[in-house]
Design an enzyme around this catalytic site. Sequence first.
Site, PDB file in Angstrom:
ATOM      1  N   LYS B  78       0.850  -1.203   0.000  1.00 38.63           N
ATOM      2  CA  LYS B  78       0.000   0.000   0.000  1.00 38.63           C
ATOM      3  C   LYS B  78       0.880   1.245   0.000  1.00 38.63           C
ATOM      4  O   LYS B  78       1.874   1.300   0.731  1.00 38.63           O
ATOM      5  CB  LYS B  78      -0.883  -0.037   1.247  1.00 38.63           C
ATOM      6  CG  LYS B  78      -1.975   1.026   1.305  1.00 38.63           C
ATOM      7  CD  LYS B  78      -2.821   0.840   2.560  1.00 38.63           C
ATOM      8  CE  LYS B  78      -4.034   1.762   2.589  1.00 38.63           C
ATOM      9  NZ  LYS B  78      -4.890   1.511   3.768  1.00 38.63           N
ATOM     10  N   SER B 153      -9.806   1.366   2.799  1.00 41.64           N
ATOM     11  CA  SER B 153      -8.932   2.150   1.949  1.00 41.64           C
ATOM     12  C   SER B 153      -7.856   1.330   1.236  1.00 41.64           C
ATOM     13  O   SER B 153      -7.270   1.802   0.278  1.00 41.64           O
ATOM     14  CB  SER B 153      -8.231   3.223   2.794  1.00 41.64           C
ATOM     15  OG  SER B 153      -7.378   2.599   3.742  1.00 41.64           O
ATOM     16  N   SER B 177     -10.028  -1.039   6.957  1.00 42.34           N
ATOM     17  CA  SER B 177      -9.422  -0.809   5.638  1.00 42.34           C
ATOM     18  C   SER B 177      -8.696  -2.000   5.028  1.00 42.34           C
ATOM     19  O   SER B 177      -8.326  -1.962   3.853  1.00 42.34           O
ATOM     20  CB  SER B 177      -8.466   0.382   5.700  1.00 42.34           C
ATOM     21  OG  SER B 177      -9.194   1.577   5.672  1.00 42.34           O
TER      22      SER B 177
END
Lengths: 476, 483, 94
Positions: B78, B153, B177
């Site tokens: 990420k 996310s 997330s």
Amino acid sequence: MIIHDFECVIGIEVHAQLKTKTKLFCSCPTTFEAGDNENTCPVCMGMPGVLPVFNKEVLNFAIKTGLALNCELDSASVFARKNYFYPDLPKGYQISQYEKPICKEGYVDIVLADGEHKRIRIERAHLEEDAGKSTHHGNYSLVNYNRSSMPLLEIVSGPDMRSPAEAAAYVKSLRSILQFIEVCDGNLEEGSMRADCNISIRKQGDTGLGTKVELKNLNSFRFIEKALTFEFERQVDAAMSGETIIQETRLYDKDKNKTYSMRSKEDAHDYRYFPEPDVLTLTFEEALVDKIKKDLPELPLATAKRFVSDYGIPEYDAVVLTQSKALALYYESAIADTKNAKAVSNWIMTELLRELNDAKKSIEESPISAKQLAKMVELVDAGTISGKMAKDVFAEMWKTSKDPEQIIDEKGMKQVSDEDALLKIIEEVKAANPKQLEEFKSGKDKLFGFFVGQCMKASKGQANPSVLNKLLKANL
Amino acid sequence: MNLETAKISEIVNSVQSNKISAAEVMQFFLQRARQWQDKTNAIITFNPEAEAQAAKLDAAIAKGEQVGPLAGIPVVVKDLLCTKNLKTTAGSKILDNFVPPYSSTVVERLENAGAIVLGKANLDEFAMGSSNETSYYGNVKNPWSLEHVPGGSSGGSAAAAAARMAPLAIGTDTGGSIRQPASFCNVVGLKPTYGRVSRYGIVAYASSLDQAGPMANYIEDVALALEVIGGKDPRDMTSANQAVPQFSNIQKEVKGLKIGLPKEYFGEALSSEVRSICEESIAKLKSAGAEFVDVEIPHLDYTIATYYIIATSEASSNLARYDGVRYGHRSEDAKTLEDLYCNTRAEGFGEEVKRRIMLGTYSLSSGYYDAYYLKACKVRRLLQNDFLKAFEKVDLLLSPVTTSAAFKVGERISDPLEMYLNDIYTTSTNLAGLPGMSVPAGFSSAGLPIGVQLTAPHFAEDRLFQVGKVIQDMQNVADRRPQ
Amino acid sequence: MIDKDKVLHIAKLARLHLNEQEASQYAKQLSDVLGYIDKLNQADTQGVEPMVTASPIETVYRADEPKMDLGVEEKIKNAPETSGHLIKVPPVVS
């Protein structure tokens, strides 16, 4: 101190930079000399994702200070974030203890010039990180983060001081304590110790507190006293002429000896304090406190008391001699070599400290060693040199760092106490001044001094004054 | 070996024993990644060094050097995790040009174990979002249906793992997330116990809630990855000094295990499709010998309110450092210091980030602190107490991850409150500091993945793997890939 | 419950420039969200200690040993404007 029935109320916040090897929350060195932004890392530059890690030594220092200031220690103190924007504040917040500081409710006993003792309360002492430094250049500013995250202990006194002199005495006492326990250099000029003074006034006899004004930028004891004196008078003038005193921060201008208002911020601060989630509760075991307590050195006031009882010097002298650990050590090392503790104290207080102050030198940098000073005192006591000659010898020692005996030898400064030698001089002086001798004999007693002076001159100042006096009296 | 369905340990063994080179593994996944990138936009930056690093690893193996447990495994990280000398954006314009001079501990540990960063995954800006629609680099699409969101996310990480752009992805989870996009994309997603994995070098959203974790196709891979990235880090005070067990040695039996069903998670809001998939998993676990017990989390109703106050308060402070001074975007329209701050931040942050900064600033501000931030911190304790009480009776909890499968792109983005309410089942895990995992468990009638959520006591991730493995084996959806 | 003026005040604290339209929009959205959040008032938190860290984590401190891994160039390479090794910003005092 009272002006027109007004007294002043002073409280002081001292920021003491703890002399650890690394910063509060990162491993950057705390060395004073470093290139621009050299003593930095992603943590103290506030880069994304990096985290603060607490320096163990800071905890030791805080506990040590808390003990020396007679504070209550909190074994679960908490760091918070103080949020505001400024270029030298890299994270947009300062990590600082807020609701739960590590030390609270202590005191410092101070001794004033007139010998009066006073206890100044310590409300709290909390840990926080320093910000970086910005310099201003007209249409731009430059930022250096070397100082960012340096460990500070903010020591907050009660509103207990009633005169600028008391304020200065408190900061001096505090500084000597911090130096004795070796947690802070206490250098006001270099900023390793900073004192912000809050001052308000009230009618004598009132017990409430007036609107306080904070004074910053006071980087010497003299400025603390002068700025507070100015501010006290300014506030009294304002009160007398019916003006209201506003709560504000003022800076001291040393050239004009005035305080002036800092440009007021557009809106009131809202620091939005909240517990710092990146730093866990600061905990410690009671055993750590016990260990530090056991190793705590003798504190300045205790040392001063010992000087009074062991060496018989006045208390105020003893307090001055314990201003710093180095000075106390100097004194003790000097009196190891001479019995005349009082004379050593006098020389330090009147001559040495003045010279050091004028030369902006610390006692560690003194060109005259403790041994040399002691030797000089011994030479006076033994009658080898007179007190007057000693002043010249002292001046020479200051200039050259030479031993007093060497200076005396080189300059042929030995005191003459030998009666035969002195009688010879007296006869010569008498022979050279028959007129004055005649007048003296006819009753003009004042001329005795003239003969002393002439004999001194003839002996190149080396005549032992008391022996000379005695002989002159008998032989004129 | 089929690289599309091989488990990480198989690939590593093959690389170590020279059956396949790390370079070949990298080529396979890079090719797949490029194909799927066009469809999903899962990656912000490809690592230009990936192939060179794979070749370097091969050379080391050829010399007989010892290699780590993730040797040659391409990993998509990420873009919230800093990677030394590789651009790290947090999905924001404000960090568009930021090249960190340091790596996050997670990335460092992955690399030390032999993994190779293939690319940096797209995400909601600063991890603020549940649909991956707030990224400055465009939204990510769900590889199972490009009209649907992948969740957020960690949407890019989930999409990348689902489409097998890499056998391993790393996400972060502040309020769901990792777990929610894992559920939307048919991958296993683990949020470890708060403190299990170092946060050093991970762009902070909400410091007391953030936790990085692995996302992959198989439980075994997630367990192995946690072994690598978990453990005390001297650079993070909030990383726990807890031993990291050999998670990849998963206990096979669930007989006698007590699993709690928190009744508040199975209320009216739950869609029938998700409910039936949960029930299917429960039935299968029962048949494997697990025992189910009803438990209560009475304060669940407060979880969203509590979460959004705490997360945004911390975020408002965490994001203060993006001021255009030391790095990142700086407004060209900045003659005064105030302009520098206000314009840089107005230009650099997207709408959702600004909204959360505003909410957090408000709840910390003078006069509101007690009613909002402080109150939320107290409710947080009540909520954790609910969980601790439940764990006195059961070994772990089973619940849905979300009320429904993935929603359509654009469907909820215009109503922030509705978007926030999506997080009802996931935020409480973060608030309580517990480990949670989403396990693929089935598909909706429209062909969208649905996972179930497991929640364990602090530092008991092993129980998640133990139960998750049974679901994985019995539901048999782990090998399915989007076409 | 949160009007445009309040929004602008908060935006100022957070150093976010907002235009009129954004301010109105945030006023409405934040009011909605805060309206929902007000349900926290129903929770009985009498005598409850606020919680910040939700995991049992033992505090470990760092030893006081200096360490520096990066050269100064590395640390300032991301800065938008520098002068020598210092970071340059618009005037702090105007």
